[in-house]
Structure formats: structure tokens, C-alpha cells
Design an enzyme around this catalytic site. Sequence first.
Site, PDB file in Angstrom:
ATOM      1  CG  HIS A  47      -2.043  -1.007   1.072  1.00 24.51           C
ATOM      2  ND1 HIS A  47      -3.127  -1.037   1.927  1.00 24.51           N
ATOM      3  CD2 HIS A  47      -2.248  -2.015   0.179  1.00 24.51           C
ATOM      4  CE1 HIS A  47      -3.940  -2.019   1.578  1.00 24.51           C
ATOM      5  NE2 HIS A  47      -3.426  -2.623   0.528  1.00 24.51           N
ATOM      6  CD  GLU A  49      -1.790   4.043   3.552  1.00 24.15           C
ATOM      7  OE1 GLU A  49      -2.911   4.092   4.059  1.00 24.15           O
ATOM      8  OE2 GLU A  49      -1.517   3.311   2.563  1.00 24.15           O
ATOM      9  CB  ALA A 150     -24.964  16.049 -26.825  1.00 22.14           C
ATOM     10  CB  THR A 190     -30.901   4.911 -27.599  1.00 25.11           C
ATOM     11  OG1 THR A 190     -31.429   5.996 -26.844  1.00 25.11           O
ATOM     12  CG2 THR A 190     -29.622   5.351 -28.289  1.00 25.11           C
ATOM     13  CG  ASP A 194     -29.778   6.854 -32.609  1.00 25.14           C
ATOM     14  OD1 ASP A 194     -30.432   7.229 -33.597  1.00 25.14           O
ATOM     15  OD2 ASP A 194     -29.738   7.476 -31.525  1.00 25.14           O
ATOM     16  N   GLY A 252     -31.441   7.997 -24.110  1.00 26.50           N
ATOM     17  CA  GLY A 252     -32.286   9.169 -24.293  1.00 26.50           C
ATOM     18  C   GLY A 252     -33.019   9.562 -23.027  1.00 26.50           C
ATOM     19  N   PRO A 253     -34.032  10.417 -23.169  1.00 30.21           N
ATOM     20  CG  PRO A 253     -35.250  12.226 -23.978  1.00 30.21           C
ATOM     21  CD  PRO A 253     -34.465  11.040 -24.433  1.00 30.21           C
TER      22      PRO A 253
END
Length: 314
Positions: A47, A49, A150, A190, A194, A252-253
Site C-alpha cells: 500500500h 503508506e 448532449a 436508442t 440509432d 435518451g430521455p
Amino acid sequence: MTHFARALELAERGRGKTGDHPLVGAVVVRDGEVVGEGWYEFDGVSHAEAIALERAGEAARGATLYVTLEPCSHQGRTPPCADAVVAAGVARVVVGARDPNPVVDGRGLERLSAAGLEVELLDDLAARRQNEAWRVWKSLGRPFVTCKAAVTLDGRVAVQGRRWVSGEESRRRVHELRAASDAVAVGMGTVRADSPRLDARGVDAARQPRRLAFGRGPLPEGSELELRNGPLEEELRALAADGVKSLLLEGGPTLATAFLAAGFVDKLLFFVAPVLAGDGPHVLGELGAPLELLHVRAEPSGEDVLLEAYLHEP
């Protein structure tokens, strides 16, 4: 650069290498001078530390240890880091964030305090953000969910006569997000509209994310997506159990609204384009109640603006 900022910087060297462990960086300072540094990489096993203390040697006695995450207090693949800190003779420990792992949470800090060390917990936002996906995965048993979209300035997700809402730089950044995520998902609407690939293209990608479709099937013939058609909570827990710590929503929404309404979205990333669509589908449906956003940030993304916000504290 402060010593704690240096610890955060060191922790990033483990990005993509820590497996099911968090990023951790550590710096040992004595009399204002750095005498030891370390960061966690899964392949190295030790680790952060322990590495920093080993490099400091006897100079660790009476020193201050800066560490980005609470030292563990249990026996795992390695001995407890809290015990190593005490044995090294460190006088003061500055900790960036608590470890949300139920077997650690607070126990490492208690171990240090009980041994007489001065302990300061920063509860630093940057430290929490650094391990945001791991923190949710470990504490809630589901992936950290980022909802990306977007959108236009009037909140639409399509612009008449344009293939893309966002610009080239924003689209490149989306591929970076995919490359950094364990899984990427859309809804069946979608998929049918698409036929998205959802892979990371044109960027450095150590591995491709799992590509998912939420909703009722069947998937189109030849689709390479995984269909997830159970209740969201069950699907998320199953994905987490399979090692998926981060999930990027690109649907999508309908999908975004379902995840938000159920309280499963942790972060929003909206690429806002400088255009008014005038009509078309909105980015979200009806939520039923307002949702407060935390730690909102904005930055340029080519000709767009990237808005980032959290739904929960990271």
C-alpha cells in the site's frame, strides 16, 4: 504544491492499475522536507503508506504523513497500514478522506488516535472525487452512475438538419469517458433508433467497456450489446457483483429519467451546444420533484460548454 496535493498527484499514478482497490497516494514530511513518497498499484501489492514509510526509513519518526485515504486497519492482502504508521513512529497524520469500506470506515483513524498520534481528517472533495466510483461501489453495492447528454441551450437533444448536437471536441471527450468506464448503457429506444456501438474509438483505451441496453428486448439481430431487462436496482447490484464500478448512461430521455427518478444517478455531464433547437425531445421527462445539484462546474469543450454536477456527495 502542498504536500497533500502531491499525495493526490501520486495517487493518480495508479489509475487503471488498482483492480478492485482505490487510488491512494502518501507523502512523509519531516522538518519541512519530503523524506518518503508512495502510491498504490495493485501489481505492487504494498500500500501507498507502507511504500512511503519504507522509503523514509528512520526519518519517519516524528514526521507527518499525508495520505489521500484513511489507512486500513484490517488484515487483507497486506498487514494493516494503520499499524505500520504507528510502528514507524509517525507523529501526525493528515488524511484526505474516510474509507467508506464497511471493514475500515473510521477504524483506521481510531487506531491512529488511540496510539497517541495527532490525526487531521480533511474530508477533501478532491480526495473523494478521485475515488468516486470505487466509493459508491464499495459502500452502496452498485456502480457509480454518470448520466451524459448532449443538449441545446433550450434543453433539446436533437437539432433539425444536424447529425450531432455537440461539436467534435465534445464527441472526442465522450469516447474518453467510455474508455474510462466499466460499462456504457443506452435504452432500447436508442438501440432501435440509432443502433449505437458504444465502444471507445480514436482514444487510448486499455480495454473496451461492457456495452449494455436497458429495457425490453429483443435486441436487433447482430447487436453486440447486452440486454438488461430486470428492475434497475437488481440489475445494478448484479453488475456491481460482476465488478462493474462505473456506469456511463448515454441513452435518451426515458432511460435518464428512470435512473434519476429512482435515485441512481450520481453525476450529470451535459455538453451544452450554442444552439436553440426550437422543438424536439427534451433531455429529461417528468421527474415528479426537483433535484438539487451539488458541486456544479462549467468548462469549455470546444465550441460547447461542459456542465458537471453531482446528485449526491462523492
